[in-house]
Design a protein around this motif. Structure first.
Motif, short mmCIF file in Angstrom:
data_model
loop_
_atom_site.label_atom_id
_atom_site.label_comp_id
_atom_site.label_asym_id
_atom_site.label_seq_id
_atom_site.Cartn_x
_atom_site.Cartn_y
_atom_site.Cartn_z
N VAL A 206 1.05 -1.30 -0.12
CA VAL A 206 -0.45 0.01 0.16
C VAL A 206 1.12 1.31 0.05
CG1 VAL A 206 -1.97 1.15 1.44
CG2 VAL A 206 -1.71 -1.40 1.41
N ASP A 207 0.38 2.31 -0.71
CA ASP A 207 1.32 3.28 -0.68
C ASP A 207 -0.61 4.03 -0.01
OD1 ASP A 207 1.80 6.29 -0.81
OD2 ASP A 207 2.93 5.58 -3.17
N LEU A 208 0.77 4.55 1.46
CA LEU A 208 -0.65 5.33 2.74
C LEU A 208 -0.56 6.56 2.75
CD1 LEU A 208 1.14 3.05 5.76
CD2 LEU A 208 -1.34 3.26 5.28
N SER A 209 -0.35 6.71 1.37
CA SER A 209 0.38 8.70 1.12
C SER A 209 -1.38 8.99 1.09
CB SER A 209 0.50 9.65 -0.56
OG SER A 209 1.72 8.72 -0.55
N LEU A 210 -1.21 10.20 1.93
CA LEU A 210 -2.39 10.90 2.43
C LEU A 210 -3.40 11.91 1.35
CD1 LEU A 210 -5.13 11.21 4.40
CD2 LEU A 210 -3.36 13.33 5.42
N SER A 211 -3.37 11.77 0.04
CA SER A 211 -4.08 12.58 -1.04
C SER A 211 -5.62 13.35 -1.52
CB SER A 211 -3.87 11.26 -2.49
OG SER A 211 -4.42 10.82 -2.36
N ASN A 243 3.03 13.47 8.36
CA ASN A 243 3.89 12.85 7.66
C ASN A 243 4.87 11.70 8.90
OD1 ASN A 243 4.36 13.06 5.14
ND2 ASN A 243 4.63 14.89 5.26
N ASN A 244 5.61 12.32 9.41
CA ASN A 244 5.98 11.29 11.30
C ASN A 244 4.78 10.12 11.36
OD1 ASN A 244 8.37 12.76 11.61
ND2 ASN A 244 7.68 13.62 13.15
N LEU A 245 3.57 10.19 11.95
CA LEU A 245 2.76 9.29 11.83
C LEU A 245 2.85 7.94 10.09
CD1 LEU A 245 -0.24 10.85 13.52
CD2 LEU A 245 1.53 9.32 14.04
N LEU A 246 3.16 8.98 9.35
CA LEU A 246 2.72 7.79 8.11
C LEU A 246 4.27 7.33 7.67
CD1 LEU A 246 1.71 10.32 5.23
CD2 LEU A 246 0.21 8.83 6.67
N LYS A 247 4.92 7.44 8.45
CA LYS A 247 6.72 7.04 8.12
C LYS A 247 6.87 5.73 9.35
CE LYS A 247 9.26 10.68 6.13
NZ LYS A 247 9.98 11.94 6.67
N GLU A 248 5.82 6.46 10.62
CA GLU A 248 6.19 5.65 11.78
C GLU A 248 5.27 3.66 10.92
OE1 GLU A 248 5.08 4.97 15.99
OE2 GLU A 248 5.13 6.90 15.23
N ILE A 249 4.16 4.05 10.71
CA ILE A 249 3.54 2.65 10.25
C ILE A 249 4.10 2.00 8.74
CG2 ILE A 249 1.29 2.69 9.09
CD1 ILE A 249 0.66 4.69 10.96
N SER A 250 4.67 3.07 8.26
CA SER A 250 5.10 2.43 6.21
C SER A 250 6.40 1.72 7.26
CB SER A 250 5.66 3.71 5.53
OG SER A 250 6.52 4.64 5.67
N ASN A 251 7.09 1.90 7.66
CA ASN A 251 8.14 1.17 7.80
C ASN A 251 8.03 -0.23 8.98
OD1 ASN A 251 9.98 3.26 7.46
ND2 ASN A 251 9.93 4.20 9.81
N LYS A 252 6.69 -0.35 9.25
CA LYS A 252 6.53 -1.42 9.62
C LYS A 252 5.06 -1.85 9.97
CE LYS A 252 7.29 0.42 14.62
NZ LYS A 252 6.19 0.84 15.89
N THR A 253 4.95 -2.01 8.07
CA THR A 253 4.47 -2.33 7.33
C THR A 253 4.81 -2.50 5.76
OG1 THR A 253 3.02 -0.43 6.96
CG2 THR A 253 1.87 -1.50 9.01
N GLY A 257 6.29 3.03 -2.47
CA GLY A 257 5.87 4.27 -3.33
C GLY A 257 6.10 5.76 -1.92
N PHE A 258 5.69 6.88 -2.17
CA PHE A 258 6.15 7.65 -1.79
C PHE A 258 5.63 7.63 0.02
CE2 PHE A 258 4.48 9.34 -6.22
CZ PHE A 258 5.85 9.71 -6.25
N ASN A 259 4.50 7.37 0.26
CA ASN A 259 4.13 7.26 1.96
C ASN A 259 4.12 8.63 2.23
OD1 ASN A 259 3.46 4.23 1.94
ND2 ASN A 259 5.30 4.24 1.02
#
Length: 356
Positions: A206-211, A243-253, A257-259
């Motif tokens: 998943v790309d967790l980017s908030l769009s 962005n810190n929240l998105l990075k924290e989650i993307s690092n563990k899932t 892509g961008f996230n």
């Protein structure tokens, strides 16, 4: 929460069956997954590996004829060099409604991108601007168009989300933002797991980017978090916080892509409202890119000369290259003055921004 883009990233050389059969089966499995798991899927997309510009017509014709009509959009990244003819790219984008493309590279390729921008402006077909982008350095493996690029030798599925309103409601109720983002991720990964199993292809994640999408506005979310009007002091901090929240989650899932937070001007009603009032300029928007916003996207610019365009592109390239993360540039040039309305075709209408 909705899945904004369900994107298959495919190296055509790795496909062992007929492309039309493959994409028809994909559509059936996407519909089935959406029904069974109760998640709305807006668009189904397909992106391939980078192709030489001199083969673009051939590749477009093949894909347009052999990809199931229910696949909404197709992205063809380009292997480009400074001596390629940008007119080839423009003609393809003008001829094929569902074809998108992207360039990548250094300063030579950036100049090719500039030439393509100028050709598109001369045509006054502003819709074409929406269909191509430039990424400094490398192409980006993401479900987001027009940056989506497949991996050599692989076939897999990925997804991008539309979940801004979910997070706005969470903020308004003093809920747990991190928990809500993770919940949206879990709902999406179930869809991808189902499709990848049924299709026997890889799950890229998943790309967790908030769009945003128009009234479902990322700028409004930032305002909810900061308590101030977007583009006033503290806005950078609000973006940084998400962005810190998105990075924290993307690092563990399982992400791709961008996230990051995305601020595509012509896709966010609040950004356009501020742009129409002169409270948000193109350079304001660019100033947020170093705080991990994914890039300078669909910025609708007033009439500028070629020297100013070159300078703007060099500034944008410098910021995004220094950032050293996946990023992209989409610029919409117009013959309009600031505050006038530009018709962007399928993307709708948008007020022209001040440059600075």
């Amino acid at each position: 929460m909705k899945i904004r883009a369900l994107t298959v990233l495919i190296d055509l050389n790795a496909l062992k069956e007929d492309l039309d059969s493959f994409t028809s089966k994909l559509v059936e499995n996407v519909d089935e997954a959406s029904r069974k798991l109760g998640v709305e899927i807006w668009t189904i997309r397909l992106a391939v590996t980078p192709q030489p510009i001199n083969r673009l017509n051939e590749v477009c014709k093949f894909l347009d004829e052999n990809v199931c009509e229910k696949v909404n959009y197709i992205n063809i990244p380009l292997k480009a060099s400074h001596d390629n003819d940008p007119n080839i790219v423009f003609k393809v984008l003008s001829s094929y409604k569902r074809i998108f493309t992207c360039l990548n590279g250094g300063l030579n390729e950036l100049d090719l991108f500039r030439k393509l921008l100028r050709i598109t402006l001369d045509s006054s077909n502003y819709e074409i601007f929406v269909k191509f982008s430039f990424s400094p350095k490398s192409h980006v493996t993401t479900p987001y168009f027009p940056s989506a690029t497949a991996i050599k030798g692989k076939i897999g599925i990925s997804a991008a989300l539309l979940y801004v309103d979910d997070l706005i409601k969470t903020v308004e109720s003093n809920g747990n933002l991190k928990g809500r983002i993770n919940e949206c991720y879990q709902n999406t990964i179930k869809i991808l797991n189902y499709i990848s199993k049924e299709m026997k292809i890889e799950n890229f994640g998943v790309d967790l980017s908030l769009s945003p999408w128009l009234n479902e506005s990322v700028a409004k979310l930032i305002e909810k978090i900061t308590g101030i009007e977007f583009n006033n002091p503290k806005t950078h901090y609000g973006i940084f916080k998400i962005n810190n929240l998105l990075k924290e989650i993307s690092n563990k899932t399982k992400t791709i892509g961008f996230n990051e937070v995305m601020l595509p001007y012509a896709e966010d009603s609040r950004l356009m409202e501020l742009g129409a009032k002169g409270k948000l300029t193109a350079y304001d928007l660019l100033s947020y890119s170093p705080i991990c916003v994914a890039g300078f996207d669909v910025a609708v610019l007033p009439k500028i000369n070629d020297k100013t365009l070159k300078s703007l592109l060099l500034d944008t390239y410098s910021i995004l290259t220094s950032k050293n993360r996946p990023s992209g540039i989409r610029i919409i040039l117009t013959h309009n003055q600031w505050g006038e309305i530009a018709d962007l075709g399928f993307l709708g209408k948008a007020p022209v921004m001040k440059l600075k």
